[in-house]
Write an enzyme that holds these catalytic residues in place. Structure first.
Site, PDB file in Angstrom:
ATOM      1  N   ALA A  35       0.770  -1.231   0.148  1.00 52.51           N
ATOM      2  CA  ALA A  35      -0.090   0.008   0.110  1.00 52.51           C
ATOM      3  C   ALA A  35       0.730   1.273   0.113  1.00 52.51           C
ATOM      4  O   ALA A  35       0.537   2.022  -0.758  1.00 52.51           O
ATOM      5  CB  ALA A  35      -0.999  -0.101   1.090  1.00 52.51           C
ATOM      6  N   ASP A  38       2.358   1.415  -3.417  1.00 49.46           N
ATOM      7  CA  ASP A  38       1.305   2.291  -4.645  1.00 49.46           C
ATOM      8  C   ASP A  38       1.056   3.715  -4.417  1.00 49.46           C
ATOM      9  O   ASP A  38       0.915   4.420  -5.347  1.00 49.46           O
ATOM     10  CB  ASP A  38       0.080   1.367  -4.173  1.00 49.46           C
ATOM     11  N   SER A  83      26.996 -19.208 -26.900  1.00 51.32           N
ATOM     12  CA  SER A  83      26.236 -20.079 -26.246  1.00 51.32           C
ATOM     13  C   SER A  83      27.810 -20.564 -25.349  1.00 51.32           C
ATOM     14  O   SER A  83      28.926 -20.335 -25.505  1.00 51.32           O
ATOM     15  CB  SER A  83      25.690 -20.726 -27.234  1.00 51.32           C
ATOM     16  N   GLU A 113      28.948 -20.255 -11.216  1.00 54.73           N
ATOM     17  CA  GLU A 113      27.713 -19.384 -10.896  1.00 54.73           C
ATOM     18  C   GLU A 113      26.642 -20.520 -11.329  1.00 54.73           C
ATOM     19  O   GLU A 113      26.780 -21.217 -12.074  1.00 54.73           O
ATOM     20  CB  GLU A 113      27.531 -18.364 -11.817  1.00 54.73           C
ATOM     21  N   LYS A 115      23.635 -22.015 -13.535  1.00 56.68           N
ATOM     22  CA  LYS A 115      23.126 -21.519 -14.782  1.00 56.68           C
ATOM     23  C   LYS A 115      21.628 -21.402 -14.841  1.00 56.68           C
ATOM     24  O   LYS A 115      20.955 -22.547 -14.584  1.00 56.68           O
ATOM     25  CB  LYS A 115      23.334 -22.800 -15.749  1.00 56.68           C
ATOM     26  N   ASP A 117      17.973 -20.908 -15.682  1.00 62.58           N
ATOM     27  CA  ASP A 117      17.119 -21.643 -16.916  1.00 62.58           C
ATOM     28  C   ASP A 117      15.941 -20.581 -17.212  1.00 62.58           C
ATOM     29  O   ASP A 117      14.966 -20.430 -16.565  1.00 62.58           O
ATOM     30  CB  ASP A 117      16.424 -22.685 -16.700  1.00 62.58           C
ATOM     31  N   TYR A 224      24.964 -11.596 -15.435  1.00 61.72           N
ATOM     32  CA  TYR A 224      26.072 -12.359 -15.166  1.00 61.72           C
ATOM     33  C   TYR A 224      27.266 -12.222 -16.032  1.00 61.72           C
ATOM     34  O   TYR A 224      28.510 -12.561 -15.996  1.00 61.72           O
ATOM     35  CB  TYR A 224      25.868 -13.701 -15.103  1.00 61.72           C
ATOM     36  N   LYS A 287      33.652 -20.107 -15.166  1.00 61.44           N
ATOM     37  CA  LYS A 287      34.309 -19.296 -15.936  1.00 61.44           C
ATOM     38  C   LYS A 287      35.707 -19.041 -15.458  1.00 61.44           C
ATOM     39  O   LYS A 287      35.837 -18.807 -14.292  1.00 61.44           O
ATOM     40  CB  LYS A 287      33.477 -17.944 -16.289  1.00 61.44           C
ATOM     41  N   LYS A 311      26.595 -29.540 -16.806  1.00 63.34           N
ATOM     42  CA  LYS A 311      24.915 -29.827 -16.751  1.00 63.34           C
ATOM     43  C   LYS A 311      24.733 -30.833 -15.527  1.00 63.34           C
ATOM     44  O   LYS A 311      25.120 -31.866 -15.394  1.00 63.34           O
ATOM     45  CB  LYS A 311      24.487 -30.666 -18.058  1.00 63.34           C
ATOM     46  N   CYS A 405     -19.226 -38.384 -11.730  1.00 62.08           N
ATOM     47  CA  CYS A 405     -18.286 -37.638 -10.757  1.00 62.08           C
ATOM     48  C   CYS A 405     -17.837 -38.325  -9.511  1.00 62.08           C
ATOM     49  O   CYS A 405     -18.715 -38.693  -8.827  1.00 62.08           O
ATOM     50  CB  CYS A 405     -18.842 -36.251 -10.626  1.00 62.08           C
ATOM     51  N   CYS A 408     -19.745 -36.239  -6.090  1.00 60.16           N
ATOM     52  CA  CYS A 408     -21.221 -35.824  -6.276  1.00 60.16           C
ATOM     53  C   CYS A 408     -21.915 -36.791  -7.089  1.00 60.16           C
ATOM     54  O   CYS A 408     -22.990 -36.788  -6.698  1.00 60.16           O
ATOM     55  CB  CYS A 408     -21.474 -34.697  -6.451  1.00 60.16           C
ATOM     56  N   CYS A 423     -17.745 -32.904 -14.627  1.00 60.86           N
ATOM     57  CA  CYS A 423     -18.744 -33.229 -13.738  1.00 60.86           C
ATOM     58  C   CYS A 423     -19.879 -32.057 -14.116  1.00 60.86           C
ATOM     59  O   CYS A 423     -19.818 -30.988 -14.403  1.00 60.86           O
ATOM     60  CB  CYS A 423     -18.559 -32.935 -12.395  1.00 60.86           C
ATOM     61  N   CYS A 428     -21.578 -29.500  -7.186  1.00 64.47           N
ATOM     62  CA  CYS A 428     -20.835 -30.367  -6.755  1.00 64.47           C
ATOM     63  C   CYS A 428     -19.853 -30.081  -5.569  1.00 64.47           C
ATOM     64  O   CYS A 428     -19.395 -28.521  -5.854  1.00 64.47           O
ATOM     65  CB  CYS A 428     -20.154 -31.010  -7.959  1.00 64.47           C
TER      66      CYS A 428
HETATM   67  S1  IVH Z   1      27.352 -17.038 -19.352  1.00 65.84           S
HETATM   68  C1  IVH Z   1      29.619 -16.168 -23.394  1.00 65.84           C
HETATM   69  N1  IVH Z   1      26.333 -17.366 -17.112  1.00 65.84           N
HETATM   70  O1  IVH Z   1      22.950 -20.276 -20.462  1.00 65.84           O
HETATM   71  C2  IVH Z   1      28.869 -16.779 -22.223  1.00 65.84           C
HETATM   72  N2  IVH Z   1      25.111 -18.063 -19.207  1.00 65.84           N
HETATM   73  O2  IVH Z   1      23.638 -22.606 -22.590  1.00 65.84           O
HETATM   74  C3  IVH Z   1      27.728 -16.290 -21.904  1.00 65.84           C
HETATM   75  N3  IVH Z   1      22.765 -18.821 -18.589  1.00 65.84           N
HETATM   76  O3  IVH Z   1      22.551 -18.454 -23.558  1.00 65.84           O
HETATM   77  C4  IVH Z   1      26.596 -16.832 -21.102  1.00 65.84           C
HETATM   78  N4  IVH Z   1      23.101 -18.565 -16.476  1.00 65.84           N
HETATM   79  O4  IVH Z   1      21.193 -17.564 -21.319  1.00 65.84           O
HETATM   80  C5  IVH Z   1      26.238 -17.441 -18.623  1.00 65.84           C
HETATM   81  N5  IVH Z   1      25.443 -17.639 -14.946  1.00 65.84           N
HETATM   82  C6  IVH Z   1      25.449 -17.747 -16.334  1.00 65.84           C
HETATM   83  C7  IVH Z   1      24.139 -18.322 -16.999  1.00 65.84           C
HETATM   84  C8  IVH Z   1      24.206 -18.294 -18.373  1.00 65.84           C
HETATM   85  C9  IVH Z   1      22.110 -18.937 -17.434  1.00 65.84           C
HETATM   86  C10 IVH Z   1      22.400 -19.244 -19.910  1.00 65.84           C
HETATM   87  C11 IVH Z   1      22.578 -18.082 -21.145  1.00 65.84           C
HETATM   88  C12 IVH Z   1      23.364 -18.630 -22.221  1.00 65.84           C
HETATM   89  C13 IVH Z   1      22.821 -20.388 -21.795  1.00 65.84           C
HETATM   90  C14 IVH Z   1      24.107 -21.083 -22.611  1.00 65.84           C
END
Ligand code: IVH
Length: 661
Positions: A35, A38, A83, A113, A115, A117, A224, A287, A311, A405, A408, A423, A428
């Site tokens: 509140a 807002d 990627s 770090e 990853k 999703d 990141y 990294k 992974k 059902c 009921c 139902c 119900c």
């Molecule tokens: S680094 C060049 N750090 O994972 C490196 N990616 O499979 C740039 N992702 O497309 C990516 N968490 O969308 C990095 N802590 C993280 C991440 C991360 C999620 C995703 C990102 C990337 C995909 C690669």
């Protein structure tokens, strides 16, 4: 207020709002109540409306709005968005470290770090202001989703410090598991298609052509990678993360590791405990910390040689399907559920799994007694993925959907072209129960204490048969419920009473009209502003509203035609439940106080309602706080007082011109 004062006040409000956004969305430790927040935002909006010259591009009010797009423009990334390579298991991770060490004798530390999703995005800040935001796309060209990204409140619209003339950052837009579950529950209630997992929900929400839709979705972001920066020299990736943090960006948790053993240990800890963060992660990202070493290692055309994704293994398990039971939902949908021999899947015990509907079971040929693979899909309700045919003994039983059902006993029907069996019973108890739970839920009437268990007790005790009955509950009446203390009874009754003031949009959503989700309810409330006007709207009126298609229109019209609906609405209105929406338009009365004196040609209550419908307030006595005094015939002493205080006096005609204007 003079323009100069307005500019100062606006800046002060912006600062405060930014601080609260940061505390809430980045630090996860809010200080202001909803509140309070807002009211700050409301004040800023009114100020900027009155003095448009004080609006700045990084004002929190600029997050929402913007007109829907025909399609997204494209953005060519200044630096390609690569990627990551994947490592499955320890050996592949060791191989990565080996390659790094082969190329550079002493690579220094690594940063590890989670990853996240979600959807990968990049933001460009020019002269301290967010200039562009885009998706990764194919890595070279992405979609321009700037307007949508601006609606995400953890994304700073401007940078606090001058001196960073250019900044490009990469991060992930995502949804927490909890927000995802709530969004899907609301969509299910409105019979809108469900998102399969938080990642799809986040990506779908961020790529809406109407930024208004994105703004209504609970999106978060974490950053990141500093892709380009001018003004702050960086040597390490970890320094980049710290810099992002001080610039106001949310960053993922991260550990600095000195060698492969430490890396593997951190990865294993997270894998065993991947639920420690409230969002989905599908692995870890490792990294090289030194940016100089990163550039020496370079990249292939697809991914950097200085980073690797570790992974996690899929969260699956094999178990026996002991039986199939049927749950009945608010709309009467019969949903089959698998009862399983309890099995552990990464840290929790699973004994039930969703089977969606009759067709899902038939297509996958799932039989009672089968050995099945169960998967935690997106950490939500586990699913039966497939049957292990080779383990069949011939004893397994084929499932058939019941014709009645189970709650009921009414007929259960599956209409042509539909996947769901429903139902047909009007009263119900399962449907009534689910309807009440939905009515009190957080996005609906937000009644604290009216959860599934309480609703079950209220229905069982015969105290509540429909939503209107809630409003006649008293603490004394609740004494009929066993083991419910005085305090809890009182709290529940108070919470129910408080919900009377919820806006029409929430009430509409709460009523659970088929196909009317949160967004449709808001749009309808904005357009019709009262329950009465909406109930009288023709199909044509309804479909003329943007975002309302024939399915929603049909459903709304037929809802209001039902005898039962009219009865419930009448009782809700008698109980004092608000049935209007305060619509923000140019020239509206938000924040304005009116005092009436003398006799008007319309009843006083009607005049007051006109003010309230447009967001204004009414007061009984004249003070400096009053904005207008409306003088009818034979005005009393209030008129003199208004004049002496310098409060604007309106005739009835002026007043009507203003409110209807
Ligand atoms: S680094 C060049 N750090 O994972 C490196 N990616 O499979 C740039 N992702 O497309 C990516 N968490 O969308 C990095 N802590 C993280 C991440 C991360 C999620 C995703 C990102 C990337 C995909 C690669």
């Amino acid at each position: 207020m003079r323009p100069k004062e307005a500019a100062q006040r606006a800046e002060a409000l912006r600062e405060t709002i930014r601080r609260h956004d940061h505390l809430y969305y980045v630090m996860d430790s809010p200080e202001a109540s909803d509140a309070e927040y807002d009211s700050l935002l409301g004040e800023l909006m009114r100020l900027e409306e009155e003095f448009p010259e004080v609006i700045t591009p990084d004002s929190p009010t600029q997050r929402v709005g913007g007109t829907p797009l025909e399609g997204f423009g494209t953005v060519t990334h200044a630096v390609p968005m690569l990627s990551l390579g994947n490592a499955f298991g320890e050996a592949e991770m060791r191989a990565f470290d080996g390659r790094v060490r082969n190329a550079v004798a002493d690579p220094g530390g690594y940063v590890v770090e989670p990853k996240i999703d979600g959807l990968s995005v990049t933001l460009v800040y020019e002269n301290g202001q967010l200039a562009r935001g885009a998706t990764r796309g194919d890595g070279v060209v992405g979609e321009n989703i700037t307007q949508n990204l601006k609606t995400i409140r953890s994304i700073p619209l401007g940078l606090p410090k001058p001196g960073v003339s250019l900044l490009e950052v990469r991060g992930e837009v995502f949804m927490t598991r909890e927000d995802f579950a709530r969004l899907n529950a609301a969509r299910e209630a409105a019979e809108e298609p469900l998102f399969a997992n938080p990642r799809n929900a986040a990506a779908g929400s961020a790529r809406q052509l109407d930024p208004g839709v994105t703004a209504a979705r609970p999106l978060r972001a974490a950053f990141y990678e500093v892709r380009r920066i001018e003004g702050i020299p960086l040597q390490l990736h970890s320094q980049g993360l710290e810099t992002l943090k001080t610039l106001g960006f949310p960053v993922p948790p991260h550990a600095i590791c000195q060698g492969i053993e430490e890396i593997l240990q951190v990865c294993a800890e997270w894998e065993a405990d991947r639920h420690r963060v409230p969002y989905e992660i599908d692995g870890m990202v490792v990294k090289v910390d030194s940016l100089e070493v990163q550039s020496r290692l370079g990249s292939t055309s697809k991914s950097p040689r200085w980073a690797m994704a570790y992974k996690f293994a899929a969260e699956q398990a094999v178990t026996r399907l002991l039986g199939i039971t049927i749950q009945v939902g608010r709309t009467g949908a019969l949903t089959p559920t698998a009862e399983l021999e309890p099995v552990r899947i990464s840290g929790s015990t699973v004994s039930r799994a969703g089977l969606h509907n009759e067709d899902y079971i038939r297509v996958k040929d799932i039989r009672v007694g089968d050995w099945v693979i169960v998967q935690k899909a997106g950490e939500v309700i586990p699913e039966v993925v497939r049957v292990l045919q080779e383990r069949r003994t011939g004893e397994e039983r084929v499932f058939t959907m019941p014709g009645k059902c189970p709650v009921c006993g009414s007929d259960a029907l599956r209409l042509e072209g539909e996947a769901v069996t429903r139902c047909a019973g009007i009263s119900c108890p399962a449907q009534v129960r689910e309807g009440l739970i939905h009515f009190g839920s957080r996005d609906a009437m937000d009644i604290d204490g009216l959860g599934p268990a309480m609703v079950g007790k209220l229905v069982e005790a015969g105290l509540v048969r429909d939503v209107a009955d809630l409003y006649s509950l008293t603490p004394a009446g609740l004494a009929a419920i066993e083991r419910l203390g005085d305090r809890s009874s009182e709290n529940l009754v108070n919470a129910i009473q408080r919900s009377k003031d919820q806006p029409l949009s929430r009430l509409l959503f709460a009523l659970g009209i088929r196909h009317v989700g949160k967004r449709a309810a808001e749009v309808l409330a904005q357009r019709f502003t009262s329950m009465k006007a909406l109930s009288e709207a023709s199909l044509e009126d309804l479909t003329s509203v943007e975002e309302v298609g024939p399915k929603i229109a049909q459903s709304v019209a037929s809802f209001f035609r039902q005898e039962q609906t009219r009865d419930v609405l009448q009782r809700l209105e008698q109980a004092g439940v608000n049935m209007v929406e305060h619509v923000q338009r140019a020239g509206d009365l938000a924040g304005k106080t009116f005092v009436f004196t003398g006799t008007l040609s319309i009843p006083r209550s009607q005049a007051e309602a006109l003010v309230k419908e447009r967001g204004g307030k009414t007061g009984a006595s004249v003070s400096r706080q009053a904005d207008y005094v409306v003088a009818g015939e034979d005005p009393g002493s209030k008129l003199d007082k208004a004049r002496s205080l310098g409060v604007t006096v309106l005739s009835e005609a002026d007043f009507l011109g203003l409110v209807k204007g």
